[in-house]
Design a protein around this motif. Structure first.
Motif, PDB file in Angstrom:
ATOM      1  N   UNK A  89       0.808  -1.202   0.000  1.00  0.00           N
ATOM      2  CA  UNK A  89       0.000   0.000   0.000  1.00  0.00           C
ATOM      3  C   UNK A  89       0.856   1.274   0.000  1.00  0.00           C
ATOM      4  N   UNK A  90       1.795   1.331   0.915  1.00  0.00           N
ATOM      5  CA  UNK A  90       2.594   2.554   1.035  1.00  0.00           C
ATOM      6  C   UNK A  90       3.557   2.695  -0.151  1.00  0.00           C
ATOM      7  N   UNK A  91       3.981   1.572  -0.693  1.00  0.00           N
ATOM      8  CA  UNK A  91       4.832   1.654  -1.873  1.00  0.00           C
ATOM      9  C   UNK A  91       4.047   2.188  -3.066  1.00  0.00           C
ATOM     10  N   UNK A  92       2.854   1.628  -3.276  1.00  0.00           N
ATOM     11  CA  UNK A  92       2.058   2.052  -4.432  1.00  0.00           C
ATOM     12  C   UNK A  92       1.620   3.499  -4.330  1.00  0.00           C
ATOM     13  N   UNK A  93       1.258   3.915  -3.118  1.00  0.00           N
ATOM     14  CA  UNK A  93       0.697   5.265  -2.968  1.00  0.00           C
ATOM     15  C   UNK A  93       1.750   6.341  -2.823  1.00  0.00           C
ATOM     16  N   UNK A  98       7.108   8.831  -5.698  1.00  0.00           N
ATOM     17  CA  UNK A  98       8.177   9.781  -5.328  1.00  0.00           C
ATOM     18  C   UNK A  98       9.525   9.346  -5.907  1.00  0.00           C
ATOM     19  N   UNK A  99       9.816   8.072  -5.788  1.00  0.00           N
ATOM     20  CA  UNK A  99      11.118   7.572  -6.272  1.00  0.00           C
ATOM     21  C   UNK A  99      11.223   7.702  -7.788  1.00  0.00           C
ATOM     22  N   UNK A 100      10.111   7.433  -8.462  1.00  0.00           N
ATOM     23  CA  UNK A 100      10.134   7.537  -9.925  1.00  0.00           C
ATOM     24  C   UNK A 100      10.502   8.959 -10.360  1.00  0.00           C
ATOM     25  N   UNK A 432      18.674   4.958  -6.287  1.00  0.00           N
ATOM     26  CA  UNK A 432      18.317   4.220  -7.504  1.00  0.00           C
ATOM     27  C   UNK A 432      18.027   2.750  -7.198  1.00  0.00           C
ATOM     28  N   UNK A 433      18.765   2.176  -6.253  1.00  0.00           N
ATOM     29  CA  UNK A 433      18.472   0.799  -5.854  1.00  0.00           C
ATOM     30  C   UNK A 433      17.078   0.714  -5.241  1.00  0.00           C
ATOM     31  N   UNK A 434      16.782   1.664  -4.347  1.00  0.00           N
ATOM     32  CA  UNK A 434      15.458   1.643  -3.714  1.00  0.00           C
ATOM     33  C   UNK A 434      14.365   1.760  -4.774  1.00  0.00           C
ATOM     34  N   UNK A 435      14.621   2.567  -5.779  1.00  0.00           N
ATOM     35  CA  UNK A 435      13.637   2.701  -6.851  1.00  0.00           C
ATOM     36  C   UNK A 435      13.474   1.402  -7.632  1.00  0.00           C
ATOM     37  N   UNK A 436      14.575   0.721  -7.915  1.00  0.00           N
ATOM     38  CA  UNK A 436      14.487  -0.575  -8.617  1.00  0.00           C
ATOM     39  C   UNK A 436      13.660  -1.557  -7.803  1.00  0.00           C
ATOM     40  N   UNK A 437      13.951  -1.619  -6.509  1.00  0.00           N
ATOM     41  CA  UNK A 437      13.246  -2.563  -5.641  1.00  0.00           C
ATOM     42  C   UNK A 437      11.770  -2.193  -5.520  1.00  0.00           C
ATOM     43  N   UNK A 438      11.526  -0.905  -5.447  1.00  0.00           N
ATOM     44  CA  UNK A 438      10.141  -0.434  -5.349  1.00  0.00           C
ATOM     45  C   UNK A 438       9.365  -0.816  -6.617  1.00  0.00           C
ATOM     46  N   UNK A 439      10.000  -0.676  -7.778  1.00  0.00           N
ATOM     47  CA  UNK A 439       9.353  -1.087  -9.032  1.00  0.00           C
ATOM     48  C   UNK A 439       9.036  -2.581  -9.000  1.00  0.00           C
TER      49      UNK A 439
END
Ligand SMILES: Cc1cc2nc3c(=O)[nH]c(=O)nc-3n(C[C@H](O)[C@H](O)[C@H](O)COP(=O)(O)OP(=O)(O)OC[C@H]3O[C@@H](n4cnc5c(N)ncnc54)[C@H](O)[C@@H]3O)c2cc1C
Length: 482
Positions: A89-93, A98-100, A432-439
């Motif tokens: 939920x928190x990742x999607x919302x 934000x990371x993107x 950038x790693x956090x963004x990859x993982x979030x994706x």
């Protein structure tokens, strides 16, 4: 303002899971499967927000679970302090959007890296010819100020042989005129990077080089993963009591899952027409059908997220200076929104509890041992013979090394609660790693259930004897239709 720092550290097949498909079945089932995928996609299985109700339960007590939940991807993520539903939920919302945006800012889109390989573990395996043919052989006068002027270089067409005939593996080195400032000297005991700027470093615009399918496979790629797992972070046996070794394995496995997801999500489906798209079979084969790989992905995501939030004060005060005031202010604002987001703090106040590790008498010795193993993994990235894979491999391992440095600092100089000095490149890698993982987490959360449903049905259908005796692998062509 905190200045980012610069390191001057001295250099120091398993059975591939494949299924077979009957050819007649492929023709008959393709249309039905496509419809099923679309229908399943329309349902949008993204978990609904439960933040409000989770505030009290999560905030009051960090119930770090050591046992896996019985439900699939439900409840508390093993060894973490958040549950799957809250993370989705928190990742999607919050986190993903934000990371993107953050990774497109000038500060975060350039990464400094030594791209050619100097593999310290085994001789050139015949594919490490990039140094001779890559753009790093540019005239001296084009270097070392690549970020002060427009810089357009690419591989000449006749150099494609240097990418093993796979142009998609080559890194696009085009840069724009943004500049960086603010460098100090420091070191990271977890990584093996030699960042001495002796002219071998290249600045890469990450937006021009998305992590995706490159064609890198076979013994060369397998050798790297084998070396990583067997020599540096073996899968822990059930009942393993050493939490720290488990953590290292799970971090690497989670990263591996994320890399596989990015390959499957952006795959060259048809080389002749240059058609790119999702390869759902690959996604299932490599990640989704192994629940522990999905769990490890969530674990890695929370671990890196915890490092970001732990370093919040440092990151908030850092200089995001690229010489473009408007963009730099935006970067700073996005960083703050990410670090101090109320929804994140409510849903997942302590994503991972690092205080539990390195306790006991053998703690310091164990830390040294695991540090050495991680440095080996970091050094192994120089043996990756696909240039683009090496770029993302180096970036993400540096990102993990930065998270380890933040969480498990330190070499006696800093207090455990303090955030250590970070290099600019480390912060870029971390985000950038956090963004990859979030994706990857978003992908698994939104599309995983429908992909699993489709693939399970295909497996059970294809195992029926009436389907005849002619089998072939047809997943890629099947999913071209989607
Ligand atoms: C650092 C690095 C970066 C790479 N980047 C790219 C890239 O950007 N694009 C690209 O196309 N290719 C990339 N590759 C290659 C890619 O990762 C695979 O090696 C390749 O696609 C061949 O896949 P495979 O099916 O043989 O299984 P691999 O992914 O090579 O896996 C090897 C073995 O590891 C085990 N394994 C697999 N996943 C996990 C997991 N999550 N946790 C634990 N164990 C696991 C399994 O036993 C598997 O058989 C990269 C390789 C490396 C080493």
């Amino acid at each position: 303002m905190v200045k980012f720092t610069k390191s001057f550290k001295p250099k120091q097949e398993n059975g591939k899971e494949r299924r077979k498909w009957s050819s007649w079945w492929l023709i008959g089932a393709s249309a039905a499967v496509v419809l099923a995928v679309i229908a399943a996609g329309a349902v949008s299985p993204m978990a609904a927000s439960k933040i409000g109700s989770l505030v009290s339960s999560n905030y009051k007590s960090c119930q770090c679970s050591s046992a896996q939940d019985t439900g699939k991807y439900k409840g508390i993520i093993e060894d973490c302090c958040c549950d799957y539903e809250s993370v989705d939920s928190v990742n999607g919302e919050v986190l993903h959007p934000l990371l993107q945006e953050l990774v497109t800012t000038p500060f975060f889109r350039y990464f400094k890296v030594k791209l050619w390989c100097d593999c310290p573990f085994w001789p050139d395996d015949g594919m490490c010819r990039l140094r001779d043919c890559s753009v790093c052989e540019c005239p001296e006068n084009e270097f070392p100020e690549p970020f002060k002027k427009p810089f357009h270089r690419g591989l000449p067409a006749d150099d494609l042989v240097c990418q093993e005939g796979k142009p998609q593996a080559a890194v696009d080195r085009t840069l724009d005129s943004r500049a960086f400032r603010g460098w100090i000297v420091t070191d990271n005991p977890w990584t093996n990077d030699d960042e001495t700027d002796n002219g071998e470093l290249t600045y890469v615009n990450l937006l021009l080089n998305p992590e995706r399918y490159t064609g890198y496979a076979g013994p060369s790629a397998r050798r790297i993963w084998d070396a990583i797992y067997s020599e540096n972070c073996p899968k822990y046996a059930s009942g393993e009591i050493c939490q720290e070794k488990k953590v290292l394995y799970k971090l690497i496995s989670g990263l591996h899952s994320s890399i596989s997801i990015h390959i499957a999500a952006d795959y060259l489906l048809d080389e002749s027409t240059n058609k790119w798209g999702q390869n759902l079979e690959l996604m299932y084969d490599r990640v989704l059908r192994y629940p522990d790989r999905v769990r490890n992905l969530y674990f890695t995501f929370l671990f890196v997220l915890r490092a970001m939030t732990k370093a919040a004060d440092y990151l908030e005060q850092a200089e995001y200076d690229t010489g473009n005031n408007t963009e730099d202010l935006k970067t700073q604002s996005l960083v703050r929104q990410l670090l101090y987001n109320p929804k994140l703090q409510a849903a997942c106040p302590l994503p991972f509890d690092e205080a539990k590790l390195w306790q006991g008498q053998s703690g310091p010795e164990l830390k040294q041992q695991i540090q050495k193993q991680f440095r080996n993994i970091s050094a192994l990235m120089d043996c990756v013979s696909c240039e683009k894979c090496r770029l993302w491999g180096k970036l993400q391992v540096l990102g993990l090394g930065t998270a380890l440095k933040i969480l498990f600092s330190v070499d006696g100089q800093n207090q455990p609660s303090e955030s250590p000095q970070l290099q600019r490149n480390e912060v870029i890698a971390l985000v950038n790693l956090l963004n990859r993982l979030s994706e990857s987490v978003k992908y698994v959360s939104e599309q995983g259930p429908s992909i699993e449903k489709i693939m399970s049905k295909q497996i059970s259908d294809s195992s029926e004897p009436k389907h005849g005796s002619t089998w072939k692998r047809a997943g890629e062509s099947l999913f071209q239709l989607w």
